[in-house]
Design an enzyme around this catalytic site. Sequence first.
Site, short mmCIF file in Angstrom:
data_model
loop_
_atom_site.label_atom_id
_atom_site.label_comp_id
_atom_site.label_asym_id
_atom_site.label_seq_id
_atom_site.Cartn_x
_atom_site.Cartn_y
_atom_site.Cartn_z
N SER A 144 0.66 -0.96 0.21
CA SER A 144 -0.17 -0.17 0.18
C SER A 144 0.71 0.94 -0.48
O SER A 144 2.06 1.12 0.52
CB SER A 144 -0.50 -0.49 1.04
OG SER A 144 -1.04 1.05 1.96
N TYR A 159 -0.66 -0.71 9.96
CA TYR A 159 -1.24 -1.29 8.48
C TYR A 159 0.37 -1.19 7.58
O TYR A 159 0.83 -1.63 7.09
CB TYR A 159 -2.06 -1.12 8.54
CG TYR A 159 -2.80 -1.22 6.89
CD1 TYR A 159 -3.62 -1.74 5.87
CD2 TYR A 159 -2.15 -0.14 6.34
CE1 TYR A 159 -3.84 -2.24 5.33
CE2 TYR A 159 -2.69 -0.08 4.74
CZ TYR A 159 -3.60 -1.27 3.74
OH TYR A 159 -4.46 -0.80 2.64
N1 LIG Z 1 -8.56 0.03 -1.21
C1 LIG Z 1 -7.65 1.27 -1.07
O1 LIG Z 1 -7.85 1.91 -0.78
C2 LIG Z 1 -6.93 0.64 -0.87
C3 LIG Z 1 -4.93 1.02 -1.33
C4 LIG Z 1 -4.43 0.32 -0.30
C5 LIG Z 1 -4.53 -1.36 -0.35
N2 LIG Z 1 -5.27 -2.01 -0.38
C6 LIG Z 1 -5.05 -3.32 0.11
O2 LIG Z 1 -5.36 -4.05 -1.19
C7 LIG Z 1 -5.70 -5.23 -0.76
C8 LIG Z 1 -7.97 -5.20 -0.99
O3 LIG Z 1 -8.21 -4.38 -0.34
P1 LIG Z 1 -9.91 -4.19 -0.69
O4 LIG Z 1 -10.11 -2.86 -0.87
O5 LIG Z 1 -10.46 -5.03 -1.86
O6 LIG Z 1 -10.39 -4.38 0.47
P2 LIG Z 1 -11.44 -5.09 0.68
O7 LIG Z 1 -11.93 -5.12 2.19
O8 LIG Z 1 -12.53 -4.60 -0.07
O9 LIG Z 1 -11.36 -6.68 1.09
C9 LIG Z 1 -10.39 -6.79 1.79
C10 LIG Z 1 -10.48 -9.06 1.58
O10 LIG Z 1 -10.14 -9.50 2.28
C11 LIG Z 1 -10.69 -10.27 3.36
N3 LIG Z 1 -9.91 -11.35 4.42
C12 LIG Z 1 -9.41 -10.31 5.63
N4 LIG Z 1 -8.71 -11.15 6.44
C13 LIG Z 1 -8.27 -12.29 5.76
C14 LIG Z 1 -8.10 -13.53 5.90
N5 LIG Z 1 -7.58 -13.78 7.23
N6 LIG Z 1 -8.16 -14.17 5.64
C15 LIG Z 1 -8.12 -14.39 4.50
N7 LIG Z 1 -9.29 -13.41 3.50
C16 LIG Z 1 -9.35 -12.23 4.40
C17 LIG Z 1 -12.19 -10.36 3.24
O11 LIG Z 1 -12.75 -10.85 4.11
C18 LIG Z 1 -12.14 -9.23 2.46
O12 LIG Z 1 -13.01 -9.77 1.22
C19 LIG Z 1 -6.11 -5.28 0.49
O13 LIG Z 1 -4.37 -5.36 1.10
C20 LIG Z 1 -5.59 -3.89 1.01
O14 LIG Z 1 -4.76 -3.87 2.60
C21 LIG Z 1 -6.06 -1.22 -0.66
#
Ligand SMILES: NC(=O)c1ccc[n+]([C@@H]2O[C@H](COP(=O)([O-])OP(=O)(O)OC[C@H]3O[C@@H](n4cnc5c(N)ncnc54)[C@H](O)[C@@H]3O)[C@@H](O)[C@H]2O)c1
Length: 253
Positions: A144, A159
């Site tokens: 991230s 995080y």
């Molecule tokens: N959305 C953003 O702005 C953003 C920015 C930077 C990084 N990210 C990263 O991108 C990735 C996806 O983000 P997103 O926005 O789709 O998040 P989201 O919260 O919509 O989805 C995350 C998914 O991970 C699953 N999850 C959580 N803990 C888990 C576990 N222990 N085992 C298996 N599954 C698990 C959740 O059930 C969920 O479906 C993440 O790693 C997040 O940190 C997102």
Amino acid sequence: MEFPARRTAVVTGVGAPRGIGRVVARRLAADGWSLGLVDISADGVAEITRELTDAGVEVSGAVTDISSPESVAAAFERFDADLPPVVGLVNLAGIADPTPLMDLTVEGWNRTMAVNATGSLLMIQAAARRMIDLGVGRIVNTSSITAVDGGGTFSKTSYAAAKAAVLGLTRGAARELGPHGITANAILPGPIDTDIMGGTLTDERKAGMAAGIPVGRVGTPADIAAMVAFLLSQDAGFVNGVSYQVDGGKHIN
Ligand SMILES: NC(=O)c1ccc[n+]([C@@H]2O[C@H](COP(=O)([O-])OP(=O)(O)OC[C@H]3O[C@@H](n4cnc5c(N)ncnc54)[C@H](O)[C@@H]3O)[C@@H](O)[C@H]2O)c1
């Protein structure tokens, strides 16, 4: 090494209806991948597995806690039985943590590290064991922009630390797995409109965030899926150990 004609990509984090994982899974299906789908949400896994099965995709879903070695092992045993060889791994499952540094507990810190960092490691180990036998593989990890800027509203120090660990993990994997024909790269998304940011963003909030981004908008899951699709492709075989910011230029070094 050429990819086998039929090949599987394992994608974690496909459970959230508005998350990045589902859009990545749909994109990879369109690119000809069979899919092993992983999430801790049983309803989430069932929903996207059904959607892709109905669309004629070869797919298997496994309800998995990626921070548990036993749970990860069970998922891969299922994929071994159900799907073509695993050539791709996309680590997208993750959790945010908005706790301020001074309020962090060991328990909270460990959970954030366990899912974001340890979970990515366990998935890599299980996938790479299969890829080494094939002599080819592609791994994409999700860090991230928070790993670089230290955090903001939706996530802070724990995080940021866990997502920085993902960068070191990616570089180590790139070095150690490269000789086996396996590449490992990381993406650092900027603000992407999903529920990880505390729920649906209002138009006003989106406009405020967009003001700090040179391309003038927040990102979409499709922006991330396009980069993942390239890094997973046969053509990306000489791209290894790289960290890609996908953030509209929010953080230009
Ligand atoms: N959305 C953003 O702005 C953003 C920015 C930077 C990084 N990210 C990263 O991108 C990735 C996806 O983000 P997103 O926005 O789709 O998040 P989201 O919260 O919509 O989805 C995350 C998914 O991970 C699953 N999850 C959580 N803990 C888990 C576990 N222990 N085992 C298996 N599954 C698990 C959740 O059930 C969920 O479906 C993440 O790693 C997040 O940190 C997102």
